[in-house]
Write a protein that holds these residues in place. Structure first.
Motif, PDB file in Angstrom:
ATOM      1  N   LEU A  67       8.912 -45.483  28.435  1.00 35.17           N
ATOM      2  CA  LEU A  67       7.555 -44.371  28.280  1.00 35.17           C
ATOM      3  C   LEU A  67       6.833 -44.120  29.456  1.00 35.17           C
ATOM      4  N   VAL A  68       6.868 -42.818  29.680  1.00 30.79           N
ATOM      5  CA  VAL A  68       5.860 -42.369  30.673  1.00 30.79           C
ATOM      6  C   VAL A  68       4.495 -41.738  30.290  1.00 30.79           C
ATOM      7  N   SER A  69       3.422 -42.347  30.591  1.00 32.77           N
ATOM      8  CA  SER A  69       2.336 -41.838  29.693  1.00 32.77           C
ATOM      9  C   SER A  69       1.134 -41.520  30.832  1.00 32.77           C
ATOM     10  N   MET A  70       0.521 -40.498  30.613  1.00 41.39           N
ATOM     11  CA  MET A  70      -0.732 -40.122  31.402  1.00 41.39           C
ATOM     12  C   MET A  70      -2.088 -40.112  30.565  1.00 41.39           C
ATOM     13  N   GLY A  71      -2.804 -41.171  31.021  1.00 41.20           N
ATOM     14  CA  GLY A  71      -4.215 -41.120  30.321  1.00 41.20           C
ATOM     15  C   GLY A  71      -5.157 -42.382  31.010  1.00 41.20           C
ATOM     16  N   PRO A  72      -6.362 -42.342  30.622  1.00 41.12           N
ATOM     17  CA  PRO A  72      -7.305 -43.463  31.193  1.00 41.12           C
ATOM     18  C   PRO A  72      -6.519 -44.562  30.919  1.00 41.12           C
ATOM     19  N   LYS A  73      -6.341 -45.489  31.962  1.00 40.70           N
ATOM     20  CA  LYS A  73      -5.522 -46.755  31.665  1.00 40.70           C
ATOM     21  C   LYS A  73      -6.277 -47.854  30.512  1.00 40.70           C
ATOM     22  N   ALA A  74      -7.554 -47.797  30.597  1.00 39.52           N
ATOM     23  CA  ALA A  74      -8.233 -48.672  29.604  1.00 39.52           C
ATOM     24  C   ALA A  74      -7.887 -48.229  28.077  1.00 39.52           C
ATOM     25  N   LYS A  75      -7.901 -46.928  27.834  1.00 41.73           N
ATOM     26  CA  LYS A  75      -7.698 -46.700  26.668  1.00 41.73           C
ATOM     27  C   LYS A  75      -6.051 -46.670  26.315  1.00 41.73           C
ATOM     28  N   LEU A  76      -5.290 -46.604  27.458  1.00 44.18           N
ATOM     29  CA  LEU A  76      -3.682 -46.791  27.174  1.00 44.18           C
ATOM     30  C   LEU A  76      -3.563 -48.233  26.758  1.00 44.18           C
ATOM     31  N   GLN A  77      -4.240 -49.158  27.421  1.00 45.46           N
ATOM     32  CA  GLN A  77      -4.230 -50.549  27.174  1.00 45.46           C
ATOM     33  C   GLN A  77      -4.421 -50.879  25.509  1.00 45.46           C
ATOM     34  N   GLN A  78      -5.525 -50.336  25.170  1.00 46.60           N
ATOM     35  CA  GLN A  78      -5.576 -50.661  23.622  1.00 46.60           C
ATOM     36  C   GLN A  78      -4.505 -49.943  22.905  1.00 46.60           C
ATOM     37  N   VAL A  79      -4.135 -48.776  23.073  1.00 48.16           N
ATOM     38  CA  VAL A  79      -3.124 -47.899  22.279  1.00 48.16           C
ATOM     39  C   VAL A  79      -1.735 -48.932  22.380  1.00 48.16           C
ATOM     40  N   MET A  80      -1.393 -49.293  23.545  1.00 46.52           N
ATOM     41  CA  MET A  80      -0.155 -50.221  23.640  1.00 46.52           C
ATOM     42  C   MET A  80      -0.206 -51.313  23.045  1.00 46.52           C
ATOM     43  N   MET A  81      -1.393 -51.964  22.723  1.00 42.49           N
ATOM     44  CA  MET A  81      -1.383 -53.101  21.712  1.00 42.49           C
ATOM     45  C   MET A  81      -0.508 -52.832  20.203  1.00 42.49           C
ATOM     46  N   THR A  82      -0.654 -51.319  19.994  1.00 42.83           N
ATOM     47  CA  THR A  82      -0.044 -51.061  18.640  1.00 42.83           C
ATOM     48  C   THR A  82       1.560 -50.538  19.138  1.00 42.83           C
ATOM     49  N   ILE A  83       1.436 -49.692  20.165  1.00 41.50           N
ATOM     50  CA  ILE A  83       2.694 -49.131  20.234  1.00 41.50           C
ATOM     51  C   ILE A  83       3.892 -50.245  20.654  1.00 41.50           C
TER      52      ILE A  83
END
Lengths: 268, 684
Positions: A67-83
């Motif tokens: 999964l290649v994702s561009m975004g603010p990494k602090a926000k990405l970390q939160q989303v990854m907790m679910t994804i």
């Protein structure tokens, strides 16, 4: 295909659509009010692509999903907790803007560069998945740009179904006008697929899958490469579409009556 | 000045509740949340709560708990779980997330854990691995159904209630052949047993009814054991209907190896290694914390629907046009509605801080307690009473450690020596856990139920209707059960009345007072000085109650004088909740700038939470002050110098509340500005 596919899913994050999304102009251009503070989710279009990718990888031995994702990494970390709990994948992070006002060409170029740099990626087995559209980058052009930059010219957009045939060819159903599908067959990888809604439901969260993924997600976040996009288009004005709500709360209405009202409304 | 921009997100909560670096816990939270706001919300909205029976509709929950990982959360990795080490915080957060929508679902999720808890806390290694392994959902390729359990402590009809000293359940020797394992006859009727509809096993508290069995114990019965495993009639409860509850009857024969914790045979008598009350003490110590947080979740979950209701109250009518204050702000155009909401939010924050602090403390206590048991076993100290006596001997060292920890300079060698002493560490942790655990169970649920009434009252036009957003009516009524089960309020007050005079705790309290006085001087806006003054007044009053007598010459602080001990326990709960709340705000102030998401808008978020903590501190100190005054004056007359000393302290407390009303004004103003989501995240 015994060797399997290398499936790269491009998926950004977007503010949770339940939030109030109010455009505001800041020093760096247009953005959303309190965008960084709003809860984020994986772009729903990209979500379908990811679930389809995981299903394909599960059914074709030897396949792997990134999964290649561009975004603010602090926000990405939160989303990854679910994804990360949904399906197995390896994350590649670009620490950059997830704003809907970013230019699709710049975004696509940055993602293509990141894909090309994935260690061990075999482009002869490469299937690039992503959202046909996006809840933020709605230009509908990012996936095409990624494909062009990677030199992949077999591209399919609005995909709802992907089937691996006995000879290894891929049969694709793309949405076309009037609720119909264009039925195509491509000989195999590499190819780009911009997914519509696919066929699969969202998998339930499984923390055990998540624990496996997070072993790679956290290091990926830590070594995320910062990306600075060039200035995109200038917007002369941005506003929220005007809302008109005519909601009625009706309990215990028969299904037939509901259907009739919807048909009447559509044909009005 | 910046103000609260959005409702606090996960990033803020992870800092305040200290799980920023625990991504395993963060994932469990997300998992529980999606289940709560998906399936659980749909069940409630579809009316699943309207029957006492356990239906197929409700039973969807079990599979969802399995597939989302919540069933396996309680287990260690070698048993099929996925989190290593203590799991009190993780379980507390799951209960919080599920109860955000429906606390019955949270209870249902925890029921098997409660059944397993006696085995987990005091079971033999074999018992632990067997039962916890069987309760894990099947892995891919396994063909089995997960085992589920129920916990049967309470008494048969008509003896409704918890009685941990007198048990009606009986245990006899049914068969005992020479050289073979004894077979035991279990005769037990349960009452209000959660999870009983689908339980495959039950952990039952039983007393000995046979001279060949020495004491009470907890015994495991299974639905395939020979005899009667009758699930009984459904309990006609009016709340928590998403959990299964029945009054079962067990009359079974089981091997003696089912005695939790094992047994030894001495002079022809079966001696259980643990009595039922020893096990129950360890179990309830921990399982009360998630229950406390269930009520707290309700208060915090009420904030968003209430704001939405307040703002949209007049929209759609002829009385207001878009752009007018009445249209945009609705009820929030007037201060009373938001001021009341500030009280609800502040109480919710304090409850969460107290509950999660307790859960974290138990995560520290668990390994220390195991180590303590190992040390005692090595020294041949067996049995609860012997351990208690031995622990009393280390109290002085624990107090010495506390004092050295707070002192600017100290003998480092001695400090390290004490810090490494298992028994000292245990005495320190346990003295605080013995306060925080009953305090959160008592205050979060009891006071929470009262505050929940206020939240529902703010719903005005929606009021007590089924389509009241956020299921607030259900949450209000459910809260009353949470205040009752796993030890009603009087049980918590009773425990506090004993533990709050523990010398180690009182020594810690004196240090907290000093630290909060200093914090109050540097950061008066937090309310730390108010809490410090409140605790000082409470401490003075406790000491006074120990030396004072009433006109008949009877001591005021006495076990049987519950009109003294119980109000003082209540007062301490208010203050400890506020103490924990300020700790969380300070944590946010320290760690917030390090997080890019939280740093954006931190000034406003922090300012708001600081205002809430001052509001709550003033409320807590006021409550404590009222209680203390009623003690000092209510049983008088007392000596004039005692009254003068009390008046001086109380006056200082009153003065320390300067600015609390202004903080409440600011917080209320913030509530008129904060962004809320466009729609509720779960249906009506």
């Amino acid at each position: 295909m015994s060797a399997g596919y290398h499936i790269v899913v491009c998926g950004g994050i977007v503010p949770d659509p339940l939030q109030t999304l109010e455009p505001v102009q800041g020093p760096a251009g247009w953005g959303l009010k309190n965008e960084l503070m709003l809860p984020a989710i994986l772009d729903p279009w990209a979500g379908h692509a990811l679930f389809e990718a995981a299903n394909l990888a599960k059914n074709v031995p030897g396949s792997k999903v990134w999964l290649v994702s561009m975004g603010p990494k602090a926000k990405l970390q939160q989303v990854m907790m679910t994804i990360a709990q949904k399906v197995p994948f390896e994350l590649v992070v670009l620490d950059g803007p997830a704003s809907g006002f970013a230019d699709a060409h710049e975004t696509g170029a940055a993602l293509a560069e990141a894909i090309a740099a994935i260690p061990g990626l075999d482009t002869s087995k490469l299937l690039v998945f992503g959202g046909w559209q996006s809840a933020s980058r709605g230009a509908g052009a990012t996936m095409q740009v990624i494909g062009e930059k990677l030199g992949i010219f077999e591209q399919f957009q609005g995909v709802d179904k992907l089937e691996v045939l006995a000879d290894g060819a891929l049969r694709v159903l793309e949405r076309v006008e009037g609720g119909s599908y264009q039925d195509s067959v491509v000989s195999g990888a590499p190819a780009v697929f911009g997914w519509a809604t696919g066929e699969l439901p969202e998998p339930p969260n499984n923390p055990q899958v998540g624990m496996q993924n997070m072993r790679l997600v956290m290091p990926a976040l830590q070594k995320a490469k910062p990306v600075k996009l060039e200035k995109g288009p200038e917007y002369s004005g941005v506003q929220i579409p005007s809302q008109k709500r005519e909601t009625r709360v009706v309990k215990d209405a028969p299904v037939d009556q509901i259907a009739k009202e919807i048909v009447d409304w559509l044909s009005a | 000045m910046d103000t609260l921009r959005t409702l606090p997100g996960d990033d803020v909560r992870q800092i305040m509740w200290r799980f920023t670096d625990r991504y395993d816990i963060q994932m469990v939270v997300q998992s529980a949340r999606s289940l709560a706001r998906g399936l659980v919300a749909r069940l409630v909205a579809e009316g699943a709560r309207k029957t006492h029976e356990w239906t197929d509709h409700k039973a969807q929950l079990l599979e969802a708990f399995d597939t989302s990982g919540l069933t396996a959360l309680f287990m260690d990795p070698h048993q099929g779980g996925f989190i290593d080490g203590p799991k009190n915080l993780a379980l507390a957060l799951v209960a919080f997330e599920l109860a955000w929508v429906d606390a019955g679902a949270a209870t249902c999720s925890l029921a098997t854990n409660l059944a397993l808890a006696p085995i987990h806390e005091r079971g033999t290694t074999e018992q632990r691995d067997e039962y916890m392994g069987r309760c894990v959902p099947p892995l891919p390729g396994e063909d089995r159904a997960p085992f589920r359990g129920a916990f049967a402590l309470t008494e048969p009809l008509p003896y409704v209630g918890v009685e941990t000293n007198t048990l009606v359940g009986k245990l006899r020797v049914a068969k005992w052949e020479e050289g073979e394992e004894p077979i035991l006859q279990v005769d037990k009727r349960g009452r209000f047993i959660t999870g009983m509809d689908f339980a495959n096993f039950a952990t039952c508290a039983v007393d000995t009814d046979d001279p060949r069995i020495k004491s009470s114990c907890i015994v495991i019965v299974e639905d395939t054991d020979p005899g009667l495993f009758d699930r009984g009639a459904p309990t006609l409860k009016m709340v928590h209907q998403l959990s299964s509850t029945r009054d079962p009857v067990f009359n079974l024969q089981v091997p003696a190896s089912r005695i939790v914790g094992g047994y030894t045979v001495k002079d022809g008598v079966i001696v259980p290694n643990f009595t039922h009350s020893e096990i129950i003490g360890a179990v309830f110590h921990r399982t009360r914390v998630p229950v406390a947080l269930m009520t707290t979740a309700k208060l915090l979950s009420a904030v968003e629907p209430v704001i939405r209701y307040q703002r949209q109250r007049f929209r759609g009518g002829d009385a207001s046009e878009p752009g007018t204050s009445k249209y945009e702000l609705g009820l929030q155009a007037k201060p009373d509605s938001v001021l009341r909401l500030v009280d609800i939010w502040a109480a919710g924050e304090a409850g969460a801080s107290l509950g999660f602090a307790t859960a974290r403390l138990f995560d520290q206590l668990d390994p220390t307690e195991k180590e303590k048991d190992r040390v005692f076993a090595e020294r041949g100290v067996c049995g609860a009473k012997s351990q208690l006596t031995a622990l009393r001997k280390v109290e002085k060292q624990a107090i010495e450690y506390l004092q050295m920890e707070a002192a600017p300079t100290r003998d480092e060698a001695r400090f390290a020596e004490l810090g490494q002493d298992t028994l000292v560490r245990f005495a320190l942790l346990e003295s605080l856990a013995n306060i925080l655990c009953p305090a959160c169970k008592l205050w979060n649920t009891g006071n929470g139920a009262n505050v929940m009434r206020e939240a529902l009252a703010l719903m005005g036009g929606y009021g007590i209707t089924e389509d009241c957003p956020g299921f607030l009516f259900y949450k209000w009524t459910d809260a009353q059960l949470e205040a009752t089960y796993e030890g009603p309020e009087a049980v918590q007050r009773r425990q506090l009345s004993i533990t709050m005079t523990n010398e180690v705790f009182l020594a810690r309290l004196r240090i907290i007072i000093d630290q909060f006085m200093a914090l109050g001087e540097s950061k008066p806006e937090t309310g730390a000085a108010v809490v410090a003054k409140g605790l000082a007044l409470w401490l003075w009053t406790i000491e006074f109650l120990h030396r004072a007598k009433d006109p008949s010459g009877a001591r005021l602080y006495h076990n049987r004088r519950q009109n003294v001990t119980f109000p003082m326990a209540d007062a301490l709960c208010w203050l400890m909740a506020s103490y924990c709340q300020i700790g969380d705000v300070m944590e946010l102030a320290e760690k917030g700038p390090e997080n890019a998401v939280v740093a954006e808008g931190l000034e406003g978020t922090l300012g708001f939470f600081t205002d809430l903590s001052l509001v709550q501190a003033a409320r807590a100190a006021g409550e404590a002050s009222r209680v203390c005054a009623s003690m000092v004056y209510g049983f008088g007359p007392q000596a004039a110098e005692e009254l003068d000393a009390f008046d001086a302290l109380r006056s200082q407390l009153d003065r320390s509340m300067a600015g609390a009303a202004l903080a409440k004004d600011r917080a209320a103003q913030a509530l008129t500005q904060v962004m809320i989501p466009e729609a509720l995240d779960y249906p009506l």
